[in-house]
Design a protein around this motif. Structure first.
Motif, PDB file in Angstrom:
ATOM      1  N   ILE A   1      -0.047  16.347 -46.896  1.00  9.42           N
ATOM      2  CA  ILE A   1       1.155  15.785 -47.522  1.00  9.42           C
ATOM      3  C   ILE A   1       2.385  16.082 -46.667  1.00  9.42           C
ATOM      4  CG2 ILE A   1       2.722  16.017 -49.498  1.00  9.42           C
ATOM      5  CD1 ILE A   1       0.201  16.464 -51.238  1.00  9.42           C
ATOM      6  N   ILE A   2       2.492  17.319 -46.194  1.00 13.02           N
ATOM      7  CA  ILE A   2       3.648  17.682 -45.362  1.00 13.02           C
ATOM      8  C   ILE A   2       3.645  16.902 -44.053  1.00 13.02           C
ATOM      9  CG2 ILE A   2       4.799  19.575 -44.128  1.00 13.02           C
ATOM     10  CD1 ILE A   2       5.036  19.655 -47.198  1.00 13.02           C
ATOM     11  N   GLN A   3       2.472  16.697 -43.463  1.00 12.67           N
ATOM     12  CA  GLN A   3       2.387  15.880 -42.242  1.00 12.67           C
ATOM     13  C   GLN A   3       2.810  14.447 -42.507  1.00 12.67           C
ATOM     14  OE1 GLN A   3      -1.134  16.136 -39.799  1.00 12.67           O
ATOM     15  NE2 GLN A   3      -1.450  18.291 -40.290  1.00 12.67           N
ATOM     16  N   ASP A   4       2.462  13.920 -43.684  1.00 12.62           N
ATOM     17  CA  ASP A   4       2.887  12.560 -44.043  1.00 12.62           C
ATOM     18  C   ASP A   4       4.398  12.465 -44.173  1.00 12.62           C
ATOM     19  OD1 ASP A   4       0.306  11.665 -44.044  1.00 12.62           O
ATOM     20  OD2 ASP A   4       0.011  11.833 -46.216  1.00 12.62           O
ATOM     21  N   HIS A   5       5.051  13.600 -44.388  1.00 13.36           N
ATOM     22  CA  HIS A   5       6.520  13.634 -44.455  1.00 13.36           C
ATOM     23  C   HIS A   5       7.135  13.987 -43.102  1.00 13.36           C
ATOM     24  CE1 HIS A   5       5.774  13.667 -48.789  1.00 13.36           C
ATOM     25  NE2 HIS A   5       7.063  13.464 -48.986  1.00 13.36           N
ATOM     26  N   ASN A   6       6.333  13.900 -42.030  1.00  8.60           N
ATOM     27  CA  ASN A   6       6.778  14.192 -40.656  1.00  8.60           C
ATOM     28  C   ASN A   6       7.234  15.646 -40.492  1.00  8.60           C
ATOM     29  OD1 ASN A   6       6.405  11.496 -39.704  1.00  8.60           O
ATOM     30  ND2 ASN A   6       8.320  10.927 -40.728  1.00  8.60           N
ATOM     31  N   GLY A   7       6.647  16.537 -41.292  1.00  5.63           N
ATOM     32  CA  GLY A   7       6.946  17.957 -41.171  1.00  5.63           C
ATOM     33  C   GLY A   7       5.715  18.725 -40.740  1.00  5.63           C
ATOM     34  N   TYR A   8       5.779  20.029 -40.848  1.00  4.01           N
ATOM     35  CA  TYR A   8       4.600  20.847 -40.526  1.00  4.01           C
ATOM     36  C   TYR A   8       4.593  22.090 -41.409  1.00  4.01           C
ATOM     37  CZ  TYR A   8       7.894  23.453 -37.547  1.00  4.01           C
ATOM     38  OH  TYR A   8       8.962  24.172 -37.076  1.00  4.01           O
ATOM     39  N   LEU A   9       3.412  22.672 -41.544  1.00  4.09           N
ATOM     40  CA  LEU A   9       3.194  23.830 -42.404  1.00  4.09           C
ATOM     41  C   LEU A   9       2.568  24.941 -41.576  1.00  4.09           C
ATOM     42  CD1 LEU A   9       1.838  23.610 -46.015  1.00  4.09           C
ATOM     43  CD2 LEU A   9       0.910  25.317 -44.486  1.00  4.09           C
ATOM     44  N   ALA A  10       3.101  26.159 -41.689  1.00  3.96           N
ATOM     45  CA  ALA A  10       2.600  27.301 -40.901  1.00  3.96           C
ATOM     46  C   ALA A  10       2.346  28.493 -41.827  1.00  3.96           C
ATOM     47  CB  ALA A  10       3.596  27.687 -39.819  1.00  3.96           C
ATOM     48  N   VAL A  11       1.263  29.227 -41.536  1.00  2.00           N
ATOM     49  CA  VAL A  11       0.876  30.375 -42.356  1.00  2.00           C
ATOM     50  C   VAL A  11       0.909  31.645 -41.509  1.00  2.00           C
ATOM     51  CG1 VAL A  11      -0.934  31.413 -43.780  1.00  2.00           C
ATOM     52  CG2 VAL A  11      -0.590  28.942 -43.824  1.00  2.00           C
ATOM     53  N   ASP A  12       1.505  32.702 -42.063  1.00  2.00           N
ATOM     54  CA  ASP A  12       1.491  34.012 -41.413  1.00  2.00           C
ATOM     55  C   ASP A  12       1.166  35.047 -42.479  1.00  2.00           C
ATOM     56  OD1 ASP A  12       1.719  35.935 -39.460  1.00  2.00           O
ATOM     57  OD2 ASP A  12       3.867  36.209 -39.769  1.00  2.00           O
ATOM     58  N   SER A  13       0.248  35.951 -42.176  1.00  2.00           N
ATOM     59  CA  SER A  13      -0.180  36.899 -43.195  1.00  2.00           C
ATOM     60  C   SER A  13      -0.585  38.220 -42.565  1.00  2.00           C
ATOM     61  CB  SER A  13      -1.356  36.322 -43.990  1.00  2.00           C
ATOM     62  OG  SER A  13      -1.748  37.201 -45.025  1.00  2.00           O
ATOM     63  N   ILE A  14      -0.332  39.302 -43.305  1.00  2.00           N
ATOM     64  CA  ILE A  14      -0.792  40.641 -42.925  1.00  2.00           C
ATOM     65  C   ILE A  14      -1.626  41.170 -44.073  1.00  2.00           C
ATOM     66  CG2 ILE A  14      -0.111  42.984 -42.317  1.00  2.00           C
ATOM     67  CD1 ILE A  14       2.499  41.843 -41.219  1.00  2.00           C
ATOM     68  N   GLU A  15      -2.860  41.493 -43.772  1.00  2.00           N
ATOM     69  CA  GLU A  15      -3.775  41.945 -44.815  1.00  2.00           C
ATOM     70  C   GLU A  15      -3.222  43.201 -45.490  1.00  2.00           C
ATOM     71  OE1 GLU A  15      -8.571  42.762 -45.463  1.00  2.00           O
ATOM     72  OE2 GLU A  15      -7.751  42.557 -43.434  1.00  2.00           O
ATOM     73  N   GLY A  16      -3.159  43.155 -46.827  1.00  2.00           N
ATOM     74  CA  GLY A  16      -2.659  44.280 -47.598  1.00  2.00           C
ATOM     75  C   GLY A  16      -1.168  44.234 -47.850  1.00  2.00           C
TER      76      GLY A  16
END
Length: 478
Positions: free
Chosen positions: A437-452
């Protein structure tokens, strides 16, 4: 006319006062021994030299001529018979003129050399500033080092890429500490070789950057290596776009395959459900009824998965309208408020400015609600979800951050894969659909995570031509 600036100069008045005092001594002691006048005559050299040093050739000539004119009547009046002594005194007047001219000329030459030197310094400084401006305008990092790899100069782009300041005394090997890069730096210095398109990555303030590096030896006028020139290109954006393209291609392929399978499965599943419902209505046996109810329930669950697959494979067209991000989040808060409180969680929403964007309101709402639900489910004992917005160049960044269990490092690259999930009852399409959906809006989605520690998901959405920004700050807590 006398220059007004000269009249403000204290040296002018000191020189004038000295000439007047010495001349006054000559004319006020007319009957004194002639030797005392010889002493007074020597004193005239002081204002001549002072005037030469202060006002150069012009000052030396004017002061010596003025002194000669003031002293000449004294000689005519009291010189007496022509003698060697008298001739020496006339010659001394000539010396006044000569000293004034020579001293003034030497000072004038020194002044011109000094001005020439100053002009050269100014020209070199201008050239250095011009060269620095050119280097700073280059869209790549340009760095020079000495033979020990300490940075001697760096342009603005280089500072931005490496996250350092030109004033800092930094060894480039402390930043580019890849063994392959270190070997190349040593080879470039010792063997006078050039290296291009060296790939490496660094971490700057918690952000991974992918770099392409060119290394060249820096030669002095004796053709000896006095350091290195390192050109750095930040390829992080291209790397992310490449990853998104690969991900999009993979999703399209999986979507098309899933769509075909879903259609084939849906028909027999529908038949199974219909027969089960018919038998359920006709059966009086308890065990058989319980079994048939389980079949109907599982078929319904399977149908939900199939519908999700079909929506993922062929999503409906977007209904793009200009919407207010603040108003959209107000609706999201109303929908998620009950779910948050039930799970002992709360959300802090902070919108810096009320941004208007071109988007499909219902689809963005679906994405935001899905991310909030995911965050809540990742916080086993409750917690907090922080949602913030920040204006970026030609767009807005929306950040969702939870205080949950986080994602394992090996799973970070898989979270966008269809059907990948760590939940017991999850389907694994939530993030895949959101990303699409975000790509269809010409955007992008990014994930960053630290366990715990938790997970942060950033969504970038561009502001279209019709979009705008209202100068208004919002802060909604739930």
């Amino acid at each position: 006319m006398i220059n007004k600036n000269i009249l403000k100069d204290r040296y002018f008045w000191i020189i004038t006062l000295l000439i007047l005092i010495i001349t006054g001594l000559h004319y006020s002691n007319l009957m004194s021994e002639w030797e005392i006048h010889i002493f007074y005559r020597k004193l005239y050299y002081i204002p001549i030299i002072l005037s030469s040093f202060r006002y150069r050739l012009k000052g030396g000539l004017i002061s010596s001529i003025l002194i000669s004119i003031l002293y000449a009547p004294h000689l005519l009046m009291f010189g007496g018979v022509v003698s060697i002594t008298m001739i020496n005194q006339y010659l001394e007047i000539t010396l006044y003129l000569a000293i004034g001219f020579i001293t003034g000329k030497l000072v004038e030459l020194d002044y011109r050399k000094q001005k020439l030197f100053e002009n050269k310094v100014i020209e070199i400084t201008k050239l250095q500033n011009y060269t620095k401006n050119i280097v700073d305008s280059i869209n790549n990092g340009v760095i020079s080092t000495d033979t020990n790899f300490f940075i001697t100069s760096i342009n603005r782009k280089g500072e931005d890429i490496l996250g350092i300041d030109e004033k800092d005394e930094i060894n480039i090997t402390n930043i580019l500490n890849d063994k392959n890069v270190l070997d190349i730096l040593n080879q470039a210095k010792e063997q006078k070789l050039q290296f291009t398109n060296i790939k490496t990555n660094i971490n700057v303030d918690g952000e991974d950057k992918f770099l392409s590096i060119t290394v060249l030896p820096l030669f002095n006028i004796l053709n000896k290596v006095q350091g290195l020139v390192i050109i750095i290109q930040d390829k992080s954006r291209e790397k992310n776009l490449e990853a998104q393209t690969v991900r999009a291609d993979r999703l399209v392929a999986v979507g098309e395959l899933a769509s075909g399978i879903a259609h084939e499965i849906r028909n027999p599943m529908g038949i199974i459900k219909t027969i089960s419902q018919t038998l359920l209505e006709e059966s009086d046996e308890k065990d058989l009824t319980e079994g048939l109810e389980i079949i109907v329930k599982e078929v319904d669950r399977a149908n939900k998965v199939i519908n999700g697959i079909l929506n993922f494979a062929k999503p409906p067209d977007n209904e793009m309208k200009e919407i207010s991000l603040t108003e959209l989040f107000k609706e999201v808060v109303l929908i998620t408020d009950k779910y948050l409180s039930t799970n002992n969680a709360n959300m802090e929403l902070s919108i810096g400015q009320d941004v208007n964007i071109e988007a499909d309101k219902e689809k963005l709402k679906q994405v935001f609600i899905n991310l909030i639900f995911n965050g809540v489910q990742a916080m086993d004992k409750g917690g907090k979800i922080f949602v913030t917005t920040e204006l970026r160049e030609k767009g807005v960044n929306i950040s969702f951050k939870d205080t949950g269990r986080g994602i394992k490092k090996e799973n970070l690259k898989k979270v966008f894969n269809p059907f990948f999930t760590t939940k017991e009852k999850g389907v694994g399409l939530g993030l895949s659909v959101s990303d699409r959906i975000i790509q269809d809006h010409n955007g992008y989605l990014a994930v960053d995570s630290i366990e715990g520690e938790g997970t942060q998901i950033d969504i970038y959405l561009p502001m279209q031509q019709k979009a705008g920004v209202k100068n208004k700050k919002q802060n909604i807590n739930s």
